[in-house]
Scaffold this motif. Structure first.
Motif, PDB file in Angstrom:
ATOM      1  N   LYS A   5      43.982  45.276  36.122  1.00  0.00           N
ATOM      2  CA  LYS A   5      43.455  46.631  36.262  1.00  0.00           C
ATOM      3  C   LYS A   5      42.803  46.771  37.615  1.00  0.00           C
ATOM      4  O   LYS A   5      42.062  45.876  38.050  1.00  0.00           O
ATOM      5  CB  LYS A   5      42.439  46.888  35.146  1.00  0.00           C
ATOM      6  CG  LYS A   5      42.009  48.326  35.012  1.00  0.00           C
ATOM      7  CD  LYS A   5      41.127  48.515  33.780  1.00  0.00           C
ATOM      8  CE  LYS A   5      40.562  49.932  33.754  1.00  0.00           C
ATOM      9  NZ  LYS A   5      39.614  50.112  32.652  1.00  0.00           N
ATOM     10  N   SER A   6      43.090  47.837  38.311  1.00  0.00           N
ATOM     11  CA  SER A   6      42.486  48.091  39.609  1.00  0.00           C
ATOM     12  C   SER A   6      42.424  49.588  39.845  1.00  0.00           C
ATOM     13  O   SER A   6      43.351  50.309  39.440  1.00  0.00           O
ATOM     14  CB  SER A   6      43.327  47.420  40.710  1.00  0.00           C
ATOM     15  OG  SER A   6      42.714  47.615  41.968  1.00  0.00           O
ATOM     16  N   ASN A   7      41.361  50.018  40.479  1.00  0.00           N
ATOM     17  CA  ASN A   7      41.200  51.443  40.802  1.00  0.00           C
ATOM     18  C   ASN A   7      41.404  52.325  39.563  1.00  0.00           C
ATOM     19  O   ASN A   7      41.997  53.397  39.629  1.00  0.00           O
ATOM     20  CB  ASN A   7      42.189  51.837  41.912  1.00  0.00           C
ATOM     21  CG  ASN A   7      41.687  53.035  42.709  1.00  0.00           C
ATOM     22  OD1 ASN A   7      40.528  53.439  42.586  1.00  0.00           O
ATOM     23  ND2 ASN A   7      42.562  53.614  43.522  1.00  0.00           N
ATOM     24  N   SER A  31      40.201  42.830  41.695  1.00  0.00           N
ATOM     25  CA  SER A  31      40.661  43.697  40.603  1.00  0.00           C
ATOM     26  C   SER A  31      39.557  43.892  39.577  1.00  0.00           C
ATOM     27  O   SER A  31      38.671  43.049  39.438  1.00  0.00           O
ATOM     28  CB  SER A  31      41.872  43.063  39.919  1.00  0.00           C
ATOM     29  OG  SER A  31      42.909  42.875  40.851  1.00  0.00           O
ATOM     30  N   GLN A  32      39.645  44.990  38.830  1.00  0.00           N
ATOM     31  CA  GLN A  32      38.661  45.220  37.761  1.00  0.00           C
ATOM     32  C   GLN A  32      38.836  44.182  36.659  1.00  0.00           C
ATOM     33  O   GLN A  32      37.886  43.710  36.080  1.00  0.00           O
ATOM     34  CB  GLN A  32      38.831  46.640  37.197  1.00  0.00           C
ATOM     35  CG  GLN A  32      38.263  47.712  38.106  1.00  0.00           C
ATOM     36  CD  GLN A  32      38.741  49.087  37.668  1.00  0.00           C
ATOM     37  OE1 GLN A  32      39.827  49.513  38.044  1.00  0.00           O
ATOM     38  NE2 GLN A  32      37.955  49.775  36.863  1.00  0.00           N
ATOM     39  N   THR A  33      40.086  43.883  36.321  1.00  0.00           N
ATOM     40  CA  THR A  33      40.348  42.744  35.429  1.00  0.00           C
ATOM     41  C   THR A  33      41.334  41.851  36.169  1.00  0.00           C
ATOM     42  O   THR A  33      42.232  42.337  36.856  1.00  0.00           O
ATOM     43  CB  THR A  33      40.975  43.181  34.086  1.00  0.00           C
ATOM     44  OG1 THR A  33      42.214  43.812  34.353  1.00  0.00           O
ATOM     45  CG2 THR A  33      40.079  44.125  33.320  1.00  0.00           C
TER      46      THR A  33
END
Ligand SMILES: [Zn+2]
Length: 825
Positions: free
Chosen positions: A523-525, A570-572
């Motif tokens: 997950k990103s942005n 990245s978020q994850t």
């Protein structure tokens, strides 16, 4: 008064005769009696043009396309002066009669007969017959032309035909040798039957993957003839075959279509009986699979027929057959000319009736399924709507969410929620073709058929689908997409689930982009990206001038909207720099061709790389494999084929060594036999445990039918997919596969079973009862590692005739993602 009338009649007849005397005969024009040489395509084209020049009021030539080898494709329209000067009005009137064009049809009474010659290049007598038929129509049969338009396509497949003719001309003895063993009767690989990409154009009408089919369909659908004949040849010992066709007939074929086939057959029989020629009807050539030159026109309302003369690529100018008869080209083309003329005769005699019945065919108010709703992968929907447009089939946008009916993926009644779906209603003029292409399972009246028995489009395109017995609400489609240009960012991400994405990647690699793909979701942005998503970072492509504008133009070309990421963090996880996000190397691909390979399988792959993926591949002839330096390539593709001749102990060891050091072999269909049950390989046959004793007691007359218990003639099964394996990125957990035969391989005990059959329900098509148990827990796609490299097994060939759109990404994944050990050559 009467005398004046007689004078007028006399002078008119005189004029027509003097015109016809100006028409060059084939013998005069070619410089040899027709049938004593094979004419090359340009000579045939020139002859048709010469006739049209001599008689422009009765013959019009239209160029409708060009083959891959740049040979021109032509149609000739032959009719009375009055009809030729009203060609477009008659055409439009015919479409109005069928409801394909708005407006009232004006007393339609002109029959439209379309004669297609030489779709199989080495069935070469029919193009010669086309010239003679043209000449006879204009010189002897003008009466029929008063109410008939004859459309002649003298050669549907000129690349294949010239391949055959040129080979024959350079090979044959003088005078020709009638000995069957002479080289002039034994064509080398791949033979003249297929087109440039070695496709069988008589299996391509519905899928229109080849330029010859695509361009022809445009004119065909503008005309919609009442009768279509496809001229063929069969083995040298066979007598002539003509309509009526054999069972199974598809259930949508009307009583009139059946009956009129018989009328036509009886008219031909009259001429054949008079000469004492042998023929047969109602056997062997059925009307089921929709992609033939007889079924496609039939499902489009015509009387569609195949005529088969004995001869074929073996016959040359003359051959002694097994019945002691010297079969000559002259004889072959004479028979084809006879049936062609007889077809025009009966059309002319029944012109009004053909028009009335034609109109009736297009009433589709009573079909069982009223609407087919398809949702899911938007790229695959886009590919499907492209196909619908080739056939002028209408589709709309679903204007509700929940739809109930037959659910293709469960094989049961149920309902589905759609967010972006298309609807194809069956109550449209081409509704019968809609039914044929989309219904879940075509009704088969006889399992002894000539071809595959399943092709249902929702499975081929991997879509969620419901067939509804009530009409579902829909609205006109409105397409107004505008590409949003990318701006400066850390990187860009593309989803990965279609051939459109694959083409996008191929072009990026060819343009020297460095592209990564993720083996794990991240997950990103604010967005989640699934396995297989492509990542293009600014950092990776620092060295590239105009990186952003080039990326924008490639993304625009493929209508790809890319997501933007602003950081490698990245978020994850994984982060962009993680080992789970891997660089895709430009893969150097080699592929085997020539003796031993199936020309159809090789041709489909060749077409796939050149015309679809547009990524380079080097073809290597099997004769040269033993002296080929495989170290120049990352991948070797083995099309379906029999490689026992080329894979001797030494070449097999060399191949294994190459794989151990990092090479990848992709083996398709029968190529798997080269490795199954061989020492050092995990690939094993699954044995058929059919009851031989019972079969041995089957009476002689029933053997052929009993044997169908052991056959799968193209049937659709559901397979389980390991969506975490790179070969399956972009796929769902279920994949519907088209099984072309009953060969079965066990689950790999050492390797990755990427896709395998778990339950053996047949979703569509015919599978003999002895085959079902055997298929349980069998491999569809798998990977076996050897050293640093891999063998990739494709039991079912997703490129078969190039119409199983949803299978193609497995091949692309195998090339770019599987066992990506990142070595550059
Ligand atoms: Zn044929």
């Amino acid at each position: 008064m009467q005398r004046l009338f007689l004078i007028a009649l006399f002078s008119f007849g005189f004029l027509f005769n003097s015109f016809s005397q100006n028409i060059p005969s084939p013998d005069e024009f070619l410089g040899y009696p027709i049938g004593t040489q094979f004419s090359r395509h340009h000579q045939v084209v020139d002859y048709f043009k010469a006739v049209a020049n001599a008689l422009p009021e009765n013959v019009k030539i239209e160029k409708y396309g060009e083959t891959y080898e740049r040979r021109p494709l032509h149609l000739a329209y032959i009719s009375s002066k009055e009809n030729i000067s009203n060609l477009n009005t008659i055409r439009e009137n015919n479409l109005k009669n069928a409801g394909l064009l708005n407006g009232e049809a004006n007393n339609p009474d002109v029959a439209i007969v379309w004669l297609s010659y030489n779709v199989h290049g080495n069935e070469a007598s029919s193009t010669e017959a086309a010239m003679l038929t043209l000449h006879k129509l204009l010189t002897k049969k003008q009466d029929w032309l008063k109410n008939t338009i004859v459309i002649i396509d003298p050669c549907v497949n000129p690349d294949g035909r010239d391949r055959y003719v040129n080979w024959y001309n350079e090979t044959a003895s003088q005078p020709y040798d009638i000995d069957q063993q002479a080289s002039e009767h034994n064509e080398p690989w791949p033979g003249g039957r297929p087109n440039h990409y070695l496709f069988d154009l008589n299996r391509d009408w519905a899928w229109a993957t080849q330029v010859e089919s695509e361009t022809r369909l445009k004119v065909y659908n503008k005309w919609m003839p009442h009768i279509h004949v496809d001229f063929h040849e069969q083995g040298i010992n066979e007598p002539y075959y003509f309509a009526p066709a054999a069972e199974p007939f598809h259930e949508i074929i009307s009583d009139f279509q059946r009956d009129f086939q018989t009328e036509i057959g009886k008219n031909h029989a009259k001429y054949f009986d008079k000469e004492g020629w042998l023929f047969f009807t109602r056997e062997r050539f059925d009307l089921f699979y929709p992609s033939y030159g007889d079924t496609y026109p039939t499902y489009m309302g015509a009387i569609g027929m195949t005529y088969e003369q004995g001869g074929h690529g073996r016959a040359g100018l003359g051959i002694l057959n097994d019945e002691g008869h010297v079969l000559t080209l002259v004889e072959r083309l004479t028979h084809h000319t006879t049936t062609g003329l007889s077809t025009v005769e009966i059309a002319s005699k029944n012109a009004a009736r053909l028009n009335t019945e034609f109109a009736k065919f297009f009433d589709n108010s009573d079909l069982k399924y009223k609407s087919y709703v398809l949702g899911g992968n938007p790229d695959n929907i886009g590919s499907l709507t492209n196909l619908l447009q080739k056939h002028d089939i209408d589709f709309e946008k679903l204007s509700t969410n929940k739809v109930s009916g037959y659910n293709y993926k469960t094989g049961k009644q149920g309902s589905l929620n759609f967010d972006n779906a298309i609807v194809i209603h069956s109550n449209q003029p081409k509704g019968k073709m809609v039914k044929v292409l989309f219904e879940p399972n075509a009704k088969l009246t006889d399992s002894l058929t000539y071809d595959i028995t399943a092709w249902s489009m929702p499975y081929a395109y991997g879509l969620d689908a419901i067939a509804s017995t009530t009409k579902v609400p829909s609205s006109q489609t409105s397409e107004s997409k505008s590409y949003r240009a990318l701006t400066d960012a850390y990187g860009y991400v593309s989803d990965w689930n279609s051939m459109k994405d694959a083409k996008f990647l191929a072009e990026l690699l060819k343009s020297n982009f460095r592209v990564r793909f993720t083996e794990k979701p991240f997950k990103s942005n604010g967005e989640t990206f699934e396995r297989g998503a492509l990542i293009i970072t600014k950092g990776d492509n620092k060295g590239m001038a105009n990186m952003l504008s080039t990326l924008n133009s490639i993304a625009k070309k493929y209508d790809k909207s890319l997501a933007t990421i602003n950081s490698g963090f990245s978020q994850t996880t994984p982060d962009i720099g993680s080992p789970d996000i891997k660089l895709i190397n430009k893969q150097k691909i080699a592929m085997l061709s020539g003796d031993g390979t199936s020309s159809l399988s090789y041709g489909a792959l060749w077409h796939f790389f050149e015309q679809q993926l547009q990524y380079p591949v080097t073809s290597i002839n099997t004769d040269n494999l033993s002296r080929t330096n495989l170290d120049k390539y990352n991948i070797l593709i083995m099309p379906s084929g029999y490689y026992s001749r080329v894979l001797n102990e030494a070449t097999m060891n060399a191949l294994k060594d190459w794989v151990r050091s990092g090479g990848k072999v992709i083996a398709v269909d029968a190529a798997l036999r080269s490795f199954a049950n061989k020492e050092g390989f995990a690939l094993k046959y699954k044995d058929n445990e059919s009851d031989d004793a019972q079969e041995n007691l089957t009476p002689y007359a029933d053997r052929e039918r009993a044997y169908t218990n052991n056959l799968i003639t193209g049937a659709i099964f559901k397979s389980k997919v390991d969506t975490t394996h790179p070969m399956a990125f972009g796929y769902d957990k279920d994949y519907f596969t088209l099984k072309l035969g009953s060969s079965a391989y066990s689950i790999l005990d050492r390797g990755y079973n990427v896709s395998y059959v778990e339950d053996v329900k047949v979703y569509s098509g015919f599978a003999g009862k002895n085959t079902l148990n055997m298929l349980e827990k069998t491999l569809v796609f798998g990977e076996e590692r050897m050293g640093s490299g891999s063998f990739i097994y494709m039991v079912d060939n997703p490129l078969f005739r190039s119409f199983w759109e949803n299978g193609k990404l497995f091949l692309v994944n195998s090339i770019f993602f599987v066992n990506n050990n990142a070595f550059e050559l």
